[in-house]
Structure formats: structure tokens, C-alpha cells
Design a protein around this motif. Sequence first.
Motif, PDB file in Angstrom:
ATOM      1  N   PHE A  13       0.833  -1.204   0.000  1.00 56.25           N
ATOM      2  CA  PHE A  13       0.000   0.000   0.000  1.00 56.25           C
ATOM      3  C   PHE A  13       0.867   1.253   0.000  1.00 56.25           C
ATOM      4  O   PHE A  13       0.606   2.200  -0.740  1.00 56.25           O
ATOM      5  CB  PHE A  13      -0.916  -0.018   1.227  1.00 56.25           C
ATOM      6  N   ILE A  14       1.941   1.239   0.804  1.00 54.82           N
ATOM      7  CA  ILE A  14       2.841   2.404   0.815  1.00 54.82           C
ATOM      8  C   ILE A  14       3.500   2.555  -0.548  1.00 54.82           C
ATOM      9  O   ILE A  14       3.622   3.659  -1.086  1.00 54.82           O
ATOM     10  CB  ILE A  14       3.887   2.258   1.932  1.00 54.82           C
ATOM     11  N   LEU A  15       3.899   1.409  -1.143  1.00 50.70           N
ATOM     12  CA  LEU A  15       4.505   1.478  -2.477  1.00 50.70           C
ATOM     13  C   LEU A  15       3.523   2.043  -3.495  1.00 50.70           C
ATOM     14  O   LEU A  15       3.914   2.789  -4.396  1.00 50.70           O
ATOM     15  CB  LEU A  15       4.930   0.086  -2.928  1.00 50.70           C
ATOM     16  N   LEU A  16       2.247   1.664  -3.334  1.00 47.95           N
ATOM     17  CA  LEU A  16       1.220   2.166  -4.247  1.00 47.95           C
ATOM     18  C   LEU A  16       1.153   3.686  -4.174  1.00 47.95           C
ATOM     19  O   LEU A  16       1.089   4.374  -5.195  1.00 47.95           O
ATOM     20  CB  LEU A  16      -0.109   1.548  -3.834  1.00 47.95           C
ATOM     21  N   LEU A  17       1.203   4.216  -2.940  1.00 40.06           N
ATOM     22  CA  LEU A  17       1.187   5.668  -2.774  1.00 40.06           C
ATOM     23  C   LEU A  17       2.405   6.296  -3.423  1.00 40.06           C
ATOM     24  O   LEU A  17       2.327   7.336  -4.073  1.00 40.06           O
ATOM     25  CB  LEU A  17       1.158   6.040  -1.290  1.00 40.06           C
ATOM     26  N   VAL A  18       3.568   5.634  -3.252  1.00 39.90           N
ATOM     27  CA  VAL A  18       4.801   6.199  -3.784  1.00 39.90           C
ATOM     28  C   VAL A  18       4.778   6.180  -5.302  1.00 39.90           C
ATOM     29  O   VAL A  18       5.068   7.180  -5.956  1.00 39.90           O
ATOM     30  CB  VAL A  18       6.011   5.410  -3.247  1.00 39.90           C
ATOM     31  N   ARG A  26       1.666   9.760  -4.865  1.00 41.29           N
ATOM     32  CA  ARG A  26       0.838  10.259  -3.774  1.00 41.29           C
ATOM     33  C   ARG A  26       1.538  10.143  -2.427  1.00 41.29           C
ATOM     34  O   ARG A  26       0.906   9.983  -1.401  1.00 41.29           O
ATOM     35  CB  ARG A  26      -0.473   9.486  -3.728  1.00 41.29           C
ATOM     36  N   MET A  27       2.849  10.228  -2.419  1.00 33.54           N
ATOM     37  CA  MET A  27       3.570  10.237  -1.151  1.00 33.54           C
ATOM     38  C   MET A  27       3.282  11.545  -0.437  1.00 33.54           C
ATOM     39  O   MET A  27       2.947  12.522  -1.093  1.00 33.54           O
ATOM     40  CB  MET A  27       5.069  10.146  -1.418  1.00 33.54           C
ATOM     41  N   PRO A  28       3.438  11.565   0.913  1.00 37.74           N
ATOM     42  CA  PRO A  28       3.170  12.825   1.610  1.00 37.74           C
ATOM     43  C   PRO A  28       4.111  13.964   1.252  1.00 37.74           C
ATOM     44  O   PRO A  28       3.896  15.070   1.713  1.00 37.74           O
ATOM     45  CB  PRO A  28       3.314  12.433   3.087  1.00 37.74           C
ATOM     46  N   ILE A  29       5.144  13.695   0.443  1.00 39.31           N
ATOM     47  CA  ILE A  29       5.979  14.832   0.020  1.00 39.31           C
ATOM     48  C   ILE A  29       5.558  15.341  -1.340  1.00 39.31           C
ATOM     49  O   ILE A  29       5.980  16.404  -1.766  1.00 39.31           O
ATOM     50  CB  ILE A  29       7.464  14.433  -0.038  1.00 39.31           C
ATOM     51  N   HIS A  30       4.753  14.575  -2.055  1.00 41.02           N
ATOM     52  CA  HIS A  30       4.411  14.943  -3.425  1.00 41.02           C
ATOM     53  C   HIS A  30       3.318  15.987  -3.474  1.00 41.02           C
ATOM     54  O   HIS A  30       2.580  16.187  -2.535  1.00 41.02           O
ATOM     55  CB  HIS A  30       3.847  13.730  -4.171  1.00 41.02           C
ATOM     56  N   SER A  31       3.193  16.558  -4.648  1.00 44.65           N
ATOM     57  CA  SER A  31       1.991  17.269  -4.974  1.00 44.65           C
ATOM     58  C   SER A  31       1.602  16.809  -6.357  1.00 44.65           C
ATOM     59  O   SER A  31       2.408  16.823  -7.270  1.00 44.65           O
ATOM     60  CB  SER A  31       2.249  18.762  -4.958  1.00 44.65           C
ATOM     61  N   SER A  32       0.364  16.354  -6.512  1.00 44.47           N
ATOM     62  CA  SER A  32      -0.019  15.767  -7.794  1.00 44.47           C
ATOM     63  C   SER A  32      -0.275  16.827  -8.849  1.00 44.47           C
ATOM     64  O   SER A  32      -0.269  16.551 -10.033  1.00 44.47           O
ATOM     65  CB  SER A  32      -1.269  14.918  -7.625  1.00 44.47           C
ATOM     66  N   SER A  33      -0.541  18.057  -8.433  1.00 46.31           N
ATOM     67  CA  SER A  33      -0.792  19.079  -9.432  1.00 46.31           C
ATOM     68  C   SER A  33       0.531  19.705  -9.858  1.00 46.31           C
ATOM     69  O   SER A  33       1.551  19.544  -9.215  1.00 46.31           O
ATOM     70  CB  SER A  33      -1.696  20.158  -8.855  1.00 46.31           C
ATOM     71  N   LEU A  37       4.973  16.372   4.342  1.00 47.30           N
ATOM     72  CA  LEU A  37       6.279  16.365   5.001  1.00 47.30           C
ATOM     73  C   LEU A  37       7.232  17.250   4.212  1.00 47.30           C
ATOM     74  O   LEU A  37       6.987  17.564   3.047  1.00 47.30           O
ATOM     75  CB  LEU A  37       6.842  14.945   5.037  1.00 47.30           C
ATOM     76  N   ARG A  38       8.325  17.633   4.853  1.00 45.22           N
ATOM     77  CA  ARG A  38       9.373  18.293   4.096  1.00 45.22           C
ATOM     78  C   ARG A  38       9.915  17.338   3.051  1.00 45.22           C
ATOM     79  O   ARG A  38       9.896  16.126   3.250  1.00 45.22           O
ATOM     80  CB  ARG A  38      10.522  18.707   5.020  1.00 45.22           C
ATOM     81  N   PHE A  39      10.430  17.866   1.931  1.00 43.65           N
ATOM     82  CA  PHE A  39      10.850  16.972   0.850  1.00 43.65           C
ATOM     83  C   PHE A  39      11.928  16.008   1.306  1.00 43.65           C
ATOM     84  O   PHE A  39      11.925  14.840   0.936  1.00 43.65           O
ATOM     85  CB  PHE A  39      11.364  17.789  -0.333  1.00 43.65           C
ATOM     86  N   TYR A  40      12.838  16.474   2.150  1.00 44.65           N
ATOM     87  CA  TYR A  40      13.971  15.602   2.499  1.00 44.65           C
ATOM     88  C   TYR A  40      13.626  14.556   3.543  1.00 44.65           C
ATOM     89  O   TYR A  40      14.497  13.872   4.052  1.00 44.65           O
ATOM     90  CB  TYR A  40      15.183  16.429   2.916  1.00 44.65           C
ATOM     91  N   ARG A  41      12.344  14.424   3.854  1.00 47.32           N
ATOM     92  CA  ARG A  41      11.955  13.287   4.692  1.00 47.32           C
ATOM     93  C   ARG A  41      11.346  12.197   3.841  1.00 47.32           C
ATOM     94  O   ARG A  41      10.592  11.379   4.317  1.00 47.32           O
ATOM     95  CB  ARG A  41      10.986  13.746   5.772  1.00 47.32           C
ATOM     96  N   TYR A  42      11.734  12.187   2.552  1.00 45.04           N
ATOM     97  CA  TYR A  42      11.127  11.212   1.646  1.00 45.04           C
ATOM     98  C   TYR A  42      11.501   9.783   1.980  1.00 45.04           C
ATOM     99  O   TYR A  42      10.822   8.855   1.589  1.00 45.04           O
ATOM    100  CB  TYR A  42      11.531  11.510   0.194  1.00 45.04           C
ATOM    101  N   GLN A  43      12.607   9.569   2.770  1.00 44.84           N
ATOM    102  CA  GLN A  43      12.980   8.178   3.045  1.00 44.84           C
ATOM    103  C   GLN A  43      12.061   7.528   4.062  1.00 44.84           C
ATOM    104  O   GLN A  43      12.017   6.317   4.136  1.00 44.84           O
ATOM    105  CB  GLN A  43      14.400   8.032   3.590  1.00 44.84           C
ATOM    106  N   GLU A  44      11.359   8.352   4.875  1.00 42.40           N
ATOM    107  CA  GLU A  44      10.680   7.738   6.025  1.00 42.40           C
ATOM    108  C   GLU A  44       9.556   6.780   5.646  1.00 42.40           C
ATOM    109  O   GLU A  44       9.528   5.664   6.157  1.00 42.40           O
ATOM    110  CB  GLU A  44      10.212   8.824   6.972  1.00 42.40           C
ATOM    111  N   PRO A  45       8.631   7.165   4.751  1.00 48.85           N
ATOM    112  CA  PRO A  45       7.610   6.189   4.363  1.00 48.85           C
ATOM    113  C   PRO A  45       8.224   4.963   3.712  1.00 48.85           C
ATOM    114  O   PRO A  45       7.759   3.830   3.940  1.00 48.85           O
ATOM    115  CB  PRO A  45       6.735   6.942   3.360  1.00 48.85           C
ATOM    116  N   LEU A  46       9.304   5.188   2.944  1.00 44.08           N
ATOM    117  CA  LEU A  46       9.911   4.044   2.257  1.00 44.08           C
ATOM    118  C   LEU A  46      10.624   3.135   3.239  1.00 44.08           C
ATOM    119  O   LEU A  46      10.604   1.913   3.082  1.00 44.08           O
ATOM    120  CB  LEU A  46      10.876   4.547   1.194  1.00 44.08           C
TER     121      LEU A  46
END
Lengths: 226, 315
Positions: free
Chosen positions: B188-193, B197-204, B289-298
Amino acid sequence: MLIEHLDPVASSLFSLLAIASLLLAFVMLGSGWLKNYLYAFAAESWVIAIISAASGFYGHYPELYVIAVLTWLFRGMLLPYLIWRIIHRLDVNREIHVILQPSMSLVIGALFVMFALAVSNRVATVFHLQLTVAVLALTVMLSMKLIGFLMLAVRHEAISQILGLLVLENGIFLGSQVLVPGMPLLIEMVILFDLLIVVVCFGVLVRYLKTHAGTTSSLDLKRLVG
Amino acid sequence: MSARDVLLQIAQVVTVMSLAPLIQGVIAQFEERIQRGRGPGVLQPYRDLWKLFHKGVVVPQTASWLFWAAPVIAFTAMLTVPLLIPVLTNYPLPLSDMGDILGGGLILTLGSFVLVLAGLDTSSAYGGIGSSRAVMVAILAEPTLIVVFVGITLLAKAMLPFVVNHLLVENWAAYWSPAHLFVVAAFFILLLVETDRMPIHSSSSFEIYMIEEARILEYSGPLLGLIRWASMMKQFILYTIFCNVLVLPWGLSVEGTGLGALGAAGGLVIKFILVAGVVVTVETAQSRLRFYRYQEPLAASFLLAVLSIISTQMS
């Protein structure tokens, strides 16, 4: 021994509960906020209380229900409340200086779990415990202890060190509930009251730290005072 | 190999092609509704694609042949994967033995890889930023994906998605085992990534946090349409793997009749709406999240996958 004659549903229940408590230990490891540690610790204690009640039910040990209720009251309600009071009074919210980034500590925690699995496989073959639940309980116990040590080592805030100690203690308790459920009631109660005293002493120490050093972080305790 | 199987095989690809914009529209609509907006309507992605395919192409002077090839390769890759996975039927169709789960993952990654190259190709600043960010995320997502696949393989003792589907339908103990639940959580987390749709992304494409969108800023017209369509199909394929293989393995056509295939397509849409509701709720409820916290969900996802492998070793 209880775990030698469990039906499949019960053993899957036990493994699910054990792994859930391991996961909650990881939540504590991966978060930076003290409130989150506290909630995860409380939830972990509730899971352990359910494990006690389940092993009482499946192994026909009525005294384990008492232990479950005591665990729920002490570890799940009273200790978190005391720690919450300390956090609230001292007004510390989060770990400010981190040695290890949360993601890195999660990955190290995963390595610890693998190590624990290897060790408990070894132990299980030596003691002829072929059952998966026994190996799982040993693994969860060992890895929660290792995670507790990791939290003690990489965190500076005194409060998260208390919680690391409590996680370590939770690991031992979980293992004892699954592996030797018939452990005498008195010993379990002694352990519970011990923990209460530990937390109260820690509370006194933390407030002493706050008044004399002005901080609750052990990073600032560098000067040796005679 | 009968003619009906070949037709079903084609129908799987056509299903993915034709329904992918619908799912995108449904997700966009859900997002707007959760944020108390009205939303552009479920069919807007179809209208967007129609508009894009009727426009002219503007190519930057610095672009090489890669600029033209990348959208086509990405689109073809997304057309290949539906051959390998159970979209409509729960039994393997003629060309399904071309590749297993790892092969499907490889082709999906090839699609993103050519888009990264295309972002770097025109040597514009935004494309470079988008590509480097996408690679940063992909480097961490890829090992997790492999570990999840290994977890699935250990669970079902097979690399074919059809076998996993059959195991989960027939065996309740396997469905509720910790190993399976952890694989679901990690995937599910991979699906978001992977669907941006990760919490650091913006889809627009209006904010500085954009990752996927920044790579394709130079594209226009039909090429942009192809890329958009390919990314919607990637989302559809990942949702299909998540639903039909892992979470809701029921409701697929067993005998392969036309009615059964239609029913399976309808069931697919219902399952996707369920999963999309969860995804949108998670995405909206979670703070950025801040962009540089991208490792945490992964890292969390990697941890869950490792735990799943450990619990498969127990059972």
C-alpha cells in the motif's frame, strides 16, 4: 507447556498479537514525538494484556486473567499516565537532537529482527522447540529487547530513555507470557510493582535534572561534578 | 490456445486502456469532495486526452530522438504489463507465461526510466530537477518492491500472480496470516509512492514539490497525451495488482465467458473505487512532510516487507 498443544486458530492469534506488539515497538522507534512514543507504549501494553488473557484462556490458567487485568491497569493506564504527567509538566514535546534519523533506526531495527530470528531459530533447535509460535515469541522477545536497547542508546531525552527501558521490560514480559505462562502470580506482580517504582524514581530524577541542569536531555550532562 | 483466450487477452489490454482515465477521474473527484470542492467531473481525463491528441507538437531545439521515443516506449510498456497479470480472468491467458511478477515490475520500471531520460534530454532546469527527484525516490522504492515480491513468492511458493490469487481465494489462514497482511501494508505504501501520492508529493503541476510532473514540462500535444495516458495506466495496473492479487482476489472470471469478463470488469471498477477512497483519505488526512523526509515512508515500507518475510519463515 501451553504452546505445545495449540490449535491453528489460537496459534495464528498469538502470532498476530506478538507481531502487532513488535510493530508498535517500531512505531516508537520511528517517531520523533514523545506523545507518540507514549501512545504506542500504551497500545503495546494493551496488546500484551490481551496475550496474557488469551494464554490464560487457552492454557486454563485462571490466575493469568488477574495478570491481564493488572497489566492493563499498570502498564496500559497508570505508567502512561505518570509519564504523560511528566511530559506535560516539563513541556518537552519531541526529540530535538537525533543521533540517528528515524528511517535509519527503522532499518537497523529490521536488521535486529533478522538477528533475533537467527538466534531464536538456533535456540529452538537446541531446546527442540519445533513450534512456530515458540520461535515467533522468542524472536519478538529478543527483538523488542534489542529495540529497547537501541532506543536507550540513540535517544537523548530522559523521558524516551524511560520508555526504552519499559519497551525492553515489555519484551521480557511478552516472552514469559507465551513461553512460560504458568509463572507464579507473585513474581509477575513483583515485576509490575518494580516497574512502577522505576517510573516514579525516574520521574523524580527527571525533575531534578530539569531544576539543576535546566534541560531533560542527557546531551547536556557533560560536566563531571564531584 | 483458443480464439476466446486470445480475445480475452486483448480485452484485458483494452480494459486497462479504456478504464484508466476513469479511475483517474474518480480519484480526482474524491479528492475534491474530501476537500469540500466540487471537482471537474469523473470524465474529465477523457476530455483532457481528447484535447491533447488534437493539438500540435512543439519540440524544443535541444531535444534528441529520445524526446520522441520516450512517450512511445512508456506507453508500450504499460500495454505489455496487462498481459501478465490477472485483470479479468483468474487463470493464465496465452501470453501470460512471458514473465512473472518480477518481469512485470521490470517493465513498469522501464516506463519510468525512459521518462527520467526524457526529462534529462532537453537539458531544461525543471526536467533535471524532476528526474533527479524521481530517481531519488525510485532508488529507495525499488529494493522495497523487490523485497515485497520476495515476500509474496515465499508466501505462495510461486512467482506467478495467478498462483497468489488462487492461494488467497482458497485459503483463509493464508489470507489472515501476518505475512500476507504485512505484504499488503508494504505494498500500500509502495502504491502511494509509485502513483505519485507520497506525503511529500503534490499531484498538481503548480507547486515546487512536483516530481512526476516536472519531468514532462517540455512536452505538449499528443506526446503529452501519451505520457499522461501511460501514467494513468500505470496507476491502473498497480491498483489491479493490489486488488486482484493481494487484497480483494475475488470476483474474477473463472470460465472466461464474455459475461464473466464483463462482470469482472465491473467488479474491478467497484474494487478500485473502494481502494481509491482509502488512498485519497490517507493522502488528504496525512500532513505534508518536508521533501527531504522522503525516506521515512519508504523505510517503513521496507520494514514491513522484511517483517513479512520473517513471518513467512515462521509458518
